[in-house]
Design a protein around this motif. Structure first.
Motif, mmCIF file in Angstrom:
data_model
loop_
_atom_site.group_PDB
_atom_site.id
_atom_site.type_symbol
_atom_site.label_atom_id
_atom_site.label_comp_id
_atom_site.label_asym_id
_atom_site.label_seq_id
_atom_site.Cartn_x
_atom_site.Cartn_y
_atom_site.Cartn_z
ATOM 1 N N LEU A 47 -62.863 75.964 -35.175
ATOM 2 C CA LEU A 47 -62.947 76.917 -36.189
ATOM 3 C C LEU A 47 -64.394 77.282 -36.531
ATOM 4 O O LEU A 47 -64.483 78.599 -36.502
ATOM 5 C CB LEU A 47 -62.474 76.172 -37.527
ATOM 6 C CG LEU A 47 -62.620 76.805 -38.832
ATOM 7 C CD1 LEU A 47 -61.674 78.255 -38.661
ATOM 8 C CD2 LEU A 47 -62.028 76.086 -39.826
ATOM 9 N N VAL A 48 -65.224 76.435 -36.437
ATOM 10 C CA VAL A 48 -66.749 76.708 -36.272
ATOM 11 C C VAL A 48 -66.976 77.572 -35.410
ATOM 12 O O VAL A 48 -67.756 78.328 -35.794
ATOM 13 C CB VAL A 48 -67.513 75.145 -36.641
ATOM 14 C CG1 VAL A 48 -68.999 75.642 -36.499
ATOM 15 C CG2 VAL A 48 -67.322 74.612 -37.802
ATOM 16 N N LEU A 49 -66.926 77.279 -34.028
ATOM 17 C CA LEU A 49 -67.232 77.945 -33.106
ATOM 18 C C LEU A 49 -66.691 79.358 -33.242
ATOM 19 O O LEU A 49 -67.341 80.469 -32.873
ATOM 20 C CB LEU A 49 -66.696 77.327 -31.541
ATOM 21 C CG LEU A 49 -67.524 76.281 -31.299
ATOM 22 C CD1 LEU A 49 -66.807 75.506 -30.055
ATOM 23 C CD2 LEU A 49 -69.093 76.583 -31.012
ATOM 24 N N SER A 50 -65.424 79.500 -33.443
ATOM 25 C CA SER A 50 -64.953 80.808 -33.704
ATOM 26 C C SER A 50 -65.642 81.803 -34.956
ATOM 27 O O SER A 50 -65.806 82.906 -34.736
ATOM 28 C CB SER A 50 -63.366 80.685 -34.168
ATOM 29 O OG SER A 50 -63.126 80.109 -35.286
ATOM 30 N N TRP A 51 -66.177 81.025 -35.894
ATOM 31 C CA TRP A 51 -66.645 81.548 -36.877
ATOM 32 C C TRP A 51 -68.191 82.179 -36.561
ATOM 33 O O TRP A 51 -68.543 83.177 -36.697
ATOM 34 C CB TRP A 51 -66.771 80.925 -38.206
ATOM 35 C CG TRP A 51 -65.675 81.082 -38.766
ATOM 36 C CD1 TRP A 51 -64.620 79.964 -38.868
ATOM 37 C CD2 TRP A 51 -65.451 82.003 -39.879
ATOM 38 N NE1 TRP A 51 -63.758 80.369 -39.846
ATOM 39 C CE2 TRP A 51 -64.036 81.864 -40.347
ATOM 40 C CE3 TRP A 51 -66.145 83.263 -40.244
ATOM 41 C CZ2 TRP A 51 -63.520 82.683 -41.396
ATOM 42 C CZ3 TRP A 51 -65.350 83.974 -41.248
ATOM 43 C CH2 TRP A 51 -64.201 83.572 -41.677
ATOM 44 N N ARG A 84 -57.724 64.831 -33.510
ATOM 45 C CA ARG A 84 -57.338 66.473 -33.413
ATOM 46 C C ARG A 84 -57.842 67.139 -34.599
ATOM 47 O O ARG A 84 -58.308 68.344 -34.377
ATOM 48 C CB ARG A 84 -55.731 66.270 -33.615
ATOM 49 C CG ARG A 84 -55.170 67.573 -33.529
ATOM 50 C CD ARG A 84 -53.567 67.503 -33.532
ATOM 51 N NE ARG A 84 -53.193 66.919 -34.852
ATOM 52 C CZ ARG A 84 -52.339 65.810 -34.928
ATOM 53 N NH1 ARG A 84 -51.884 65.181 -33.685
ATOM 54 N NH2 ARG A 84 -52.169 65.312 -36.208
ATOM 55 N N ASP A 85 -58.142 66.588 -35.679
ATOM 56 C CA ASP A 85 -58.744 67.429 -36.658
ATOM 57 C C ASP A 85 -60.454 67.659 -36.668
ATOM 58 O O ASP A 85 -60.720 68.661 -36.681
ATOM 59 C CB ASP A 85 -58.759 66.452 -38.240
ATOM 60 C CG ASP A 85 -57.479 66.174 -38.588
ATOM 61 O OD1 ASP A 85 -56.389 67.127 -38.316
ATOM 62 O OD2 ASP A 85 -57.349 65.508 -39.772
ATOM 63 N N ARG A 86 -60.943 66.710 -35.868
ATOM 64 C CA ARG A 86 -62.318 67.009 -35.326
ATOM 65 C C ARG A 86 -62.455 68.201 -34.346
ATOM 66 O O ARG A 86 -63.087 69.188 -34.402
ATOM 67 C CB ARG A 86 -63.043 65.753 -34.987
ATOM 68 C CG ARG A 86 -63.676 65.018 -35.860
ATOM 69 C CD ARG A 86 -64.453 63.839 -34.929
ATOM 70 N NE ARG A 86 -63.950 62.565 -35.754
ATOM 71 C CZ ARG A 86 -63.322 61.541 -34.923
ATOM 72 N NH1 ARG A 86 -63.441 61.651 -33.428
ATOM 73 N NH2 ARG A 86 -62.971 60.471 -35.414
ATOM 74 N N TRP A 87 -61.233 68.256 -33.468
ATOM 75 C CA TRP A 87 -61.277 69.296 -32.591
ATOM 76 C C TRP A 87 -61.044 70.727 -33.073
ATOM 77 O O TRP A 87 -61.712 71.547 -32.911
ATOM 78 C CB TRP A 87 -60.060 68.894 -31.372
ATOM 79 C CG TRP A 87 -60.126 69.862 -30.432
ATOM 80 C CD1 TRP A 87 -60.899 69.874 -29.306
ATOM 81 C CD2 TRP A 87 -59.119 70.979 -30.272
ATOM 82 N NE1 TRP A 87 -60.636 70.845 -28.380
ATOM 83 C CE2 TRP A 87 -59.478 71.486 -29.116
ATOM 84 C CE3 TRP A 87 -58.005 71.501 -31.137
ATOM 85 C CZ2 TRP A 87 -58.869 72.720 -28.785
ATOM 86 C CZ3 TRP A 87 -57.382 72.454 -30.555
ATOM 87 C CH2 TRP A 87 -57.834 73.404 -29.404
ATOM 88 N N MET A 88 -60.055 70.398 -34.345
ATOM 89 C CA MET A 88 -59.743 71.744 -34.898
ATOM 90 C C MET A 88 -60.885 72.457 -35.640
ATOM 91 O O MET A 88 -61.192 73.542 -35.651
ATOM 92 C CB MET A 88 -58.595 71.535 -35.830
ATOM 93 C CG MET A 88 -57.128 71.222 -35.115
ATOM 94 S SD MET A 88 -56.556 72.659 -34.079
ATOM 95 C CE MET A 88 -56.100 73.750 -35.390
ATOM 96 N N TRP A 89 -61.851 71.523 -36.266
ATOM 97 C CA TRP A 89 -62.890 71.918 -36.925
ATOM 98 C C TRP A 89 -64.038 72.519 -36.026
ATOM 99 O O TRP A 89 -64.487 73.615 -36.437
ATOM 100 C CB TRP A 89 -63.358 70.665 -37.619
ATOM 101 C CG TRP A 89 -62.890 70.785 -39.092
ATOM 102 C CD1 TRP A 89 -62.069 69.622 -39.655
ATOM 103 C CD2 TRP A 89 -62.966 71.567 -40.258
ATOM 104 N NE1 TRP A 89 -61.569 69.806 -40.905
ATOM 105 C CE2 TRP A 89 -62.075 71.030 -41.405
ATOM 106 C CE3 TRP A 89 -63.842 72.413 -40.474
ATOM 107 C CZ2 TRP A 89 -62.073 71.531 -42.669
ATOM 108 C CZ3 TRP A 89 -63.666 73.077 -41.846
ATOM 109 C CH2 TRP A 89 -63.064 72.590 -42.740
#
Length: 125
Positions: A114-118, A106-111
């Motif tokens: 986040l990176v894709l949104s940035w 879940r943490d990898r998915w969230m990161w």
């Protein structure tokens, strides 16, 4: 067929014609003493063939062996309990490892999100 064992001649066949079997007594009076008996010994309507193979134990052995057997049984019961506890702990560890794997995933998915949104925000500027 006859054979000599522990100074006694023991018949290999019981009174009813079946083969007799060698057993070991673990009673307090005869601990570790071997005997021959019919396979149907002590059954309802069974054969009553019984013969000691070993000579009687001395009184000291009759006093010591039951105590040793109790200690062994006590230790065996403790080992069984410890094995059960170890199994329970292994189950808990496995459950925690599975939860940790889910959390890391879940943490990898969230990161990644986040990176894709940035990246998207940067490209929009």
């Amino acid at each position: 067929m006859w054979r000599r064992t522990s100074e006694y001649v023991v018949d290999d066949l019981c009174h009813c014609g079946r083969n007799s079997i060698v057993k070991t007594s673990w009673t307090n009076l005869n601990p570790g003493r071997r005997y021959k008996a019919c396979t149907k010994f002590r059954e309802v309507g069974g054969c009553h063939y019984f013969s000691w193979i070993d000579s009687p134990m001395c009184s000291r052995a009759q006093q010591i062996i039951p105590g040793l057997l109790k200690r062994i049984n006590k230790h065996d019961n403790e080992v069984v309990k410890l094995k059960d506890e170890v199994q329970k702990l292994e189950d808990v560890v496995e459950k925690l490892e599975n939860e940790l794997k889910k959390k890391r995933s879940r943490d990898r998915w969230m990161w990644t999100v986040l990176v894709l949104s940035w990246i998207v925000v940067y490209l929009m500027m």
